[in-house]
Design an enzyme around this catalytic site. Structure first.
Site, PDB file in Angstrom:
ATOM      1  N   ALA A  62       0.881  -1.179   0.000  1.00  0.00           N
ATOM      2  CA  ALA A  62       0.000   0.000   0.000  1.00  0.00           C
ATOM      3  C   ALA A  62       0.908   1.215   0.000  1.00  0.00           C
ATOM      4  O   ALA A  62       1.078   1.892   1.005  1.00  0.00           O
ATOM      5  CB  ALA A  62      -0.922  -0.019   1.219  1.00  0.00           C
ATOM      6  N   ALA A  63       1.501   1.506  -1.157  1.00  0.00           N
ATOM      7  CA  ALA A  63       2.717   2.315  -1.223  1.00  0.00           C
ATOM      8  C   ALA A  63       2.493   3.810  -1.389  1.00  0.00           C
ATOM      9  O   ALA A  63       3.398   4.597  -1.120  1.00  0.00           O
ATOM     10  CB  ALA A  63       3.604   1.820  -2.371  1.00  0.00           C
ATOM     11  N   ALA A  64       1.338   4.259  -1.876  1.00  0.00           N
ATOM     12  CA  ALA A  64       1.137   5.688  -2.122  1.00  0.00           C
ATOM     13  C   ALA A  64       1.150   6.473  -0.801  1.00  0.00           C
ATOM     14  O   ALA A  64       0.719   5.942   0.228  1.00  0.00           O
ATOM     15  CB  ALA A  64      -0.187   5.910  -2.848  1.00  0.00           C
ATOM     16  N   GLY A  93       4.297   7.337  -1.669  1.00  0.00           N
ATOM     17  CA  GLY A  93       5.599   6.896  -2.145  1.00  0.00           C
ATOM     18  C   GLY A  93       6.767   7.135  -1.210  1.00  0.00           C
ATOM     19  O   GLY A  93       7.899   6.801  -1.566  1.00  0.00           O
ATOM     20  N   GLY A  94       6.535   7.708  -0.024  1.00  0.00           N
ATOM     21  CA  GLY A  94       7.654   7.957   0.876  1.00  0.00           C
ATOM     22  C   GLY A  94       8.410   6.694   1.237  1.00  0.00           C
ATOM     23  O   GLY A  94       9.632   6.614   1.090  1.00  0.00           O
ATOM     24  N   LYS A  95       7.699   5.686   1.684  1.00  0.00           N
ATOM     25  CA  LYS A  95       8.358   4.436   2.068  1.00  0.00           C
ATOM     26  C   LYS A  95       8.887   3.693   0.842  1.00  0.00           C
ATOM     27  O   LYS A  95       9.934   3.045   0.898  1.00  0.00           O
ATOM     28  CB  LYS A  95       7.396   3.573   2.880  1.00  0.00           C
ATOM     29  CG  LYS A  95       6.997   4.198   4.221  1.00  0.00           C
ATOM     30  CD  LYS A  95       5.995   3.324   4.969  1.00  0.00           C
ATOM     31  CE  LYS A  95       5.667   3.907   6.347  1.00  0.00           C
ATOM     32  NZ  LYS A  95       4.900   5.168   6.267  1.00  0.00           N
ATOM     33  N   ARG A 136      -4.060   7.642  -6.361  1.00  0.00           N
ATOM     34  CA  ARG A 136      -2.906   7.514  -5.472  1.00  0.00           C
ATOM     35  C   ARG A 136      -1.791   6.717  -6.143  1.00  0.00           C
ATOM     36  O   ARG A 136      -0.608   7.008  -5.946  1.00  0.00           O
ATOM     37  CB  ARG A 136      -3.331   6.860  -4.152  1.00  0.00           C
ATOM     38  CG  ARG A 136      -4.155   7.774  -3.267  1.00  0.00           C
ATOM     39  CD  ARG A 136      -4.717   7.041  -2.049  1.00  0.00           C
ATOM     40  NE  ARG A 136      -3.692   6.403  -1.255  1.00  0.00           N
ATOM     41  CZ  ARG A 136      -2.936   7.023  -0.350  1.00  0.00           C
ATOM     42  NH1 ARG A 136      -3.094   8.324  -0.154  1.00  0.00           N
ATOM     43  NH2 ARG A 136      -2.034   6.360   0.353  1.00  0.00           N
ATOM     44  N   ASP A 194       2.003  -0.928   4.893  1.00  0.00           N
ATOM     45  CA  ASP A 194       1.697   0.306   5.611  1.00  0.00           C
ATOM     46  C   ASP A 194       0.179   0.423   5.586  1.00  0.00           C
ATOM     47  O   ASP A 194      -0.392   1.007   4.678  1.00  0.00           O
ATOM     48  CB  ASP A 194       2.380   1.488   4.922  1.00  0.00           C
ATOM     49  CG  ASP A 194       2.210   2.783   5.678  1.00  0.00           C
ATOM     50  OD1 ASP A 194       1.880   2.735   6.882  1.00  0.00           O
ATOM     51  OD2 ASP A 194       2.386   3.859   5.080  1.00  0.00           O
ATOM     52  N   CYS A 249       0.042   4.324  11.378  1.00  0.00           N
ATOM     53  CA  CYS A 249       0.323   5.612  12.017  1.00  0.00           C
ATOM     54  C   CYS A 249      -0.781   5.891  13.023  1.00  0.00           C
ATOM     55  O   CYS A 249      -1.421   6.944  12.999  1.00  0.00           O
ATOM     56  CB  CYS A 249       0.474   6.737  10.994  1.00  0.00           C
ATOM     57  SG  CYS A 249      -0.976   6.991   9.938  1.00  0.00           S
TER      58      CYS A 249
END
Length: 486
Positions: free
Chosen positions: A118-120, A122-124, A163, A203, A254
């Site tokens: 669940a990458a959007a 894109g930080g991680k 996203r 995430d 988070c």
């Protein structure tokens, strides 16, 4: 006193819940953290520049975050780092410091197959792409030349179309080459690829309690927490279909609620006995999981204590929960089959060769060039088939074939530096010509070094920003319209 732009703080019902969970002294420190502004985190792109080299040119003060990630810093919040040309060139990513811990704990190694489920936005994912190439350093080189022969591969996925497109854009600015971007449900990815990934990051979508200090208008209730926990359990239940034996899975949220954190992990472990929590490295501010907040057995409770909780009163970032799990066994996985590459036609090959001879000084392997819908891609060295998964990007977009010419992609420019281009103009970050270029203006030839007509890489201090084309005594601006600064 809070700044006018700072969110009002957590809702009263949430604070009452945390007061019941935390000891009095710790609760007071937790609440006091909301009177302080959040930190601005910056992570150096080691695909493009070493940490030492960036530190020597950084236009604002850098405060290291810790040994857990040498590329991670905080910067003063009044420096507007998102407006600097180095950001446009992808030399760094602005990210909450706590969010940087996820990829650092998962710690992918060169040559591995990695999935960000669940990458959007894109930080991680950008962090994982950098770590897949090792610690960085060495002689200066572009992201493309540095990773051209790397065998690692990142699959970055998000289920939401908008996203997922933003994810692809951020990975392009990062200069990531060995990346597949998909937009699909986890079960479809599992059906297409199977349990082959060395590292998987989930995430998970959550109630967002850890972001109260950063974001206005987060809706919160116990019903929302319960709904998020149900969704998280469903997504996590599919992880055994993606992680190879001996592979690692990182679950991250988070949020603070144990229903979404320790409770989800306890339920997963009960249904997936092949997985167990690993003991990650401990650094200052890395608190342990709280098994006493959920109903669980002694064996599982001992495992839950290995999780990492990041608190805004103990760590220079927002709230996060991270559980690093390992699957038993030791069996390397590999997707079945290679990606079905479509080679260039004779005309397409001619157009690409003409552009490459004119504009590039590095050579790309012809056996990895792939054409789809008139677009030319450079496939990763390791290019597995992805079945019916919905692809947004496979490798690096090089450009588009038009009836009589090849038009280079902005993605290609962002993966290069000035040394990779046969013709390039490079200006300092504060040069007015660079500001004019970023605003979309054409530039007269009198302001450029002498060179033949044709495609020219525009760079900031040597790092690729975009394309221009010399013709008629001007450099015609090809910087993408949505990115231009008025």
């Amino acid at each position: 006193m809070k700044r006018a732009t700072q969110p009002a703080g957590p809702p009263a019902d949430f604070l009452a819940k945390m007061q019941a969970l935390l000891p009095t002294g710790e609760y007071d420190a937790f609440v006091a953290a909301y009177d302080r502004p959040p930190r601005v985190g910056l992570r150096v792109n080691t695909l493009k520049i070493s940490v030492a080299d960036f530190s020597s040119i950084a236009p604002f003060p850098l405060a290291p975050l810790g040994a857990w990630e040498p590329a991670a810093f905080t910067v003063p919040d009044d420096t507007r780092p998102g407006r600097h040309p180095y950001h446009d060139a992808g030399l760094y990513y602005l990210q909450d410091p706590s969010a940087m811990v996820a990829a650092a704990l998962l710690a992918p190694r060169p040559g591995e197959l990695v999935l960000d489920l669940a990458a959007a936005p894109g930080g991680k994912a950008t962090h994982l792409a950098a770590l897949l190439n090792g610690p960085g350093g060495g002689a200066p080189a572009s992201a493309l030349s540095r990773t051209l022969d790397a065998t690692g591969l990142l699959v970055a996925n998000d289920v939401h179309a908008g996203r997922a497109r933003l994810l692809a854009e951020n990975l392009a600015r990062w200069g990531a080459v060995n990346v597949v971007v998909t937009q699909d449900e986890p079960e479809r990815l599992a059906a297409a690829l199977g349990p082959v990934f060395d590292r998987v990051l989930l995430d998970a979508p959550c109630s967002g309690e850890g972001m109260f200090r950063r974001q206005e208008g987060i809706e919160w209730s116990e019903a929302i927490v319960a709904a998020c926990a149900r969704r998280q359990r469903g997504i996590l239940a599919g992880a055994p279909d993606l992680v190879r034996p001996g592979g690692r899975l990182l679950y991250a949220t988070c949020t603070f609620s144990p229903e979404e954190d320790e409770g989800v992990i306890a339920a997963f472990l009960a249904g997936a006995p092949a997985f167990a929590l690993a003991e990650p490295p401990r650094f200052p501010g890395f608190d342990r999981g709280r098994p006493e907040w959920v109903e669980t057995s002694g064996k599982t409770a001992a495992q839950l204590a290995r999780a990492v909780r990041l608190w805004p009163h103990r760590f220079p970032g927002e709230g996060h929960f991270l559980a690093l799990m390992e699957r038993d066994g030791d069996e390397a996985g590999e997707p079945a089959g290679a990606f079905p590459r479509r080679p260039s036609s004779a005309n397409e090959e001619r157009l690409w060769a003409a552009f490459a001879d004119e504009a590039l000084s590095l050579e790309l392997p012809a056996g990895r060039l792939h054409v789809h819908a008139n677009r030319l891609y450079l496939l990763p060295r390791r290019a597995p088939a992805v079945g019916r998964a919905h692809l947004l990007r496979y490798g690096l977009l090089l450009g588009e074939f038009r009836p009589s010419r090849f038009v280079p992609a902005h993605d290609l420019a962002l993966s290069l530096n000035a040394a990779d281009a046969a013709s390039a103009v490079s200006w300092p970050a504060d040069d007015p010509r660079l500001r004019a270029y970023l605003s979309g203006a054409d530039l007269p030839a009198a302001e450029l070094p002498a060179a033949p007509n044709g495609w020219t890489l525009v760079a900031v201090d040597g790092f690729g920003l975009g394309w221009g084309k010399r013709a008629g005594g001007r450099l015609k601006n090809h910087y993408p319209h949505p990115l231009r600064r008025l």
